[in-house]
Design an enzyme around this catalytic site. Structure first.
Site, PDB file in Angstrom:
ATOM      1  CB  THR A  11      21.538  51.265  11.467  1.00  0.00           C
ATOM      2  OG1 THR A  11      22.228  51.632  12.650  1.00  0.00           O
ATOM      3  CG2 THR A  11      20.071  51.554  11.623  1.00  0.00           C
ATOM      4  CB  ILE A 131      11.104  58.993  -0.129  1.00  0.00           C
ATOM      5  CG1 ILE A 131      10.750  59.598   1.219  1.00  0.00           C
ATOM      6  CG2 ILE A 131      10.251  59.566  -1.250  1.00  0.00           C
ATOM      7  CD1 ILE A 131      10.994  61.110   1.283  1.00  0.00           C
ATOM      8  N   GLY A 182      18.431  56.364  15.919  1.00  0.00           N
ATOM      9  CA  GLY A 182      19.156  55.804  14.770  1.00  0.00           C
ATOM     10  C   GLY A 182      19.034  56.627  13.505  1.00  0.00           C
ATOM     11  CG  ASP A 196      22.914  63.397   5.097  1.00  0.00           C
ATOM     12  OD1 ASP A 196      23.380  62.267   4.918  1.00  0.00           O
ATOM     13  OD2 ASP A 196      21.696  63.654   5.016  1.00  0.00           O
ATOM     14  CE  LYS A 200      20.444  61.927   2.768  1.00  0.00           C
ATOM     15  NZ  LYS A 200      19.802  62.110   4.074  1.00  0.00           N
TER      16      LYS A 200
HETATM   17  N1  HSE Z   1      21.460  60.962   8.812  1.00  0.00           N
HETATM   18  C1  HSE Z   1      20.592  60.886   7.675  1.00  0.00           C
HETATM   19  C2  HSE Z   1      19.346  61.691   7.970  1.00  0.00           C
HETATM   20  C3  HSE Z   1      20.249  59.444   7.423  1.00  0.00           C
HETATM   21  O1  HSE Z   1      19.140  62.057   9.125  1.00  0.00           O
HETATM   22  O2  HSE Z   1      18.601  61.999   7.058  1.00  0.00           O
HETATM   23  C4  HSE Z   1      19.615  59.191   6.107  1.00  0.00           C
HETATM   24  O3  HSE Z   1      20.421  59.554   5.034  1.00  0.00           O
END
Ligand code: HSE
Length: 352
Positions: A11, A131, A182, A196, A200
């Site tokens: 992607t 961003i 996506g 995730d 971050k």
């Molecule tokens: N899977 C992540 C999200 C993609 O939904 O934020 C971007 O890091």
């Protein structure tokens, strides 16, 4: 002409090719730069894609080509993405990545090696999708005294929670739509269980405070247990449930957390809906800064990757502003004092 190689043509990788090709004239007009995608490393073939003839399957083809000066890593996963990135840096190539798993695991080593080799390791797209946050935060960290970052950092979970609140759909239906659009990771567990977001906030805290806290140490709660009832109850009381990441510099060290939080209607993060992310950075010089935009999706994320490519190609050999991180698990404080907690939650809301 700058020759670049793309590692991964999923992607984000195909999005980077689209952005570079479709905006080639604009880029040349504004910067005087032109780019040639010389290689695309992927396990698959893309016979019907206009760049299908650039596909290679052996990373050494890229590593050993002296014309390739920027390697763009969008493979996902830690290995071999880290190994390829480190090898590219050691051979004097700049590396750009969207891969938060690698940055959160090996940022200190990759940044250190890049500094040693006189090249760049840039990762704008690893946090917040489209961003611009890593570059401004790096600049802020150099002249501002950042004390706190509070953010919605995952588009998929924000999409799900917003759909549950505004349209009453089930968690599963909202997740399926986020995947179809996506937004979600290949394994949505990383989104839904907060991993995730955790990586971050570790990256943002490392940029702001200079130290990477191992993500395994950070208290992380996902949204799996948030029910439609929780969402409705919060709404009646003037709150919206969001997956909120917090990073605070305290007297004892750095506090990080990821947890579903009922956010007050008066807080700037309340209005951040759907796939959008929002990041509130609090500094003693700047006061509050709010960053807002599409947190996931092909083109926004690809656009962030391309800003790093432009940054490298436009700066030549000048020594640019780039963070260097130490790695220190002992700096992490798992709990705030009662008064620190009260102060940070006063305007935000409450973890549920
Ligand atoms: N899977 C992540 C999200 C993609 O939904 O934020 C971007 O890091």
């Amino acid at each position: 002409m700058t020759n670049i190689a793309l590692l991964g043509f999923g992607t984000v990788g195909s999005g980077v090719a689209d952005v570079l090709c479709e905006n080639a004239a604009r880029i040349a007009d504004k910067t005087g730069l032109s780019f040639h995608i010389k290689f695309i490393l992927d396990l698959r073939e893309f016979p019907n894609h206009p760049l299908g003839d650039r596909v290679v399957h052996d990373f050494n083809t890229i590593l050993n080509d002296p014309e390739v000066s920027i390697v763009v890593e969008m493979m996902g996963g830690v290995h071999p993405a880290y190994d390829f990135s480190m090898a590219a840096i050691r051979s004097g190539k700049n590396v750009v990545t969207s891969n938060k798993a690698v940055v959160a695991a090996y940022g200190p080593e990759l940044l250190e090696e890049a500094r040693r080799q006189g090249v760049r390791y840039l990762f704008e797209a690893s946090v917040g999708g489209g961003i611009p946050i890593i570059r401004p935060l790096t600049e802020q960290a150099a002249e501002n005294d950042i004390t706190e970052i509070v953010g919605i950092l995952n588009g998929t979970t924000n999409y799900i929670l917003t759909a549950m609140k505004n349209t009453g759909v089930t968690f599963d239906k909202a997740l399926a739509t986020a995947q179809a659009l996506g937004y979600a990771e290949a394994d949505p567990t990383a989104d839904v269980d907060g991993f995730d977001t955790c990586r971050k906030i570790c990256i943002l805290a490392a940029v702001a405070f200079g130290t990477l806290v191992p993500y395994e140490n950070v208290r992380t709660v996902g949204i799996r247990k948030v029910t439609a009832e929780d969402v409705a109850k919060a709404e009646v009381s003037g709150y919206a449930i969001k997956l909120v990441a917090r990073a605070l510099r305290t007297e004892g060290g750095v506090y990080l957390s990821v947890e579903p939080t009922a956010v007050k209607r008066s807080h700037p993060l309340y209005a951040i809906e759907d796939v959008y992310n929002g990041i509130l950075v609090r500094g003693r010089v700047s006061g509050d800064l709010l960053f807002y935009g599409m947190g996931a999706g092909k083109l926004p994320t690809a656009g962030a990757v391309v800003t790093d490519i432009l940054d490298i190609a436009s700066r030549g050999n000048a020594q640019p502003l780039q963070s260097l991180w130490t790695r220190d698990a002992s700096i992490y404080v798992p709990f705030l004092t009662a008064s620190e907690e009260e102060e940070t939650l006063a305007t935000l809301g409450y973890p549920i």
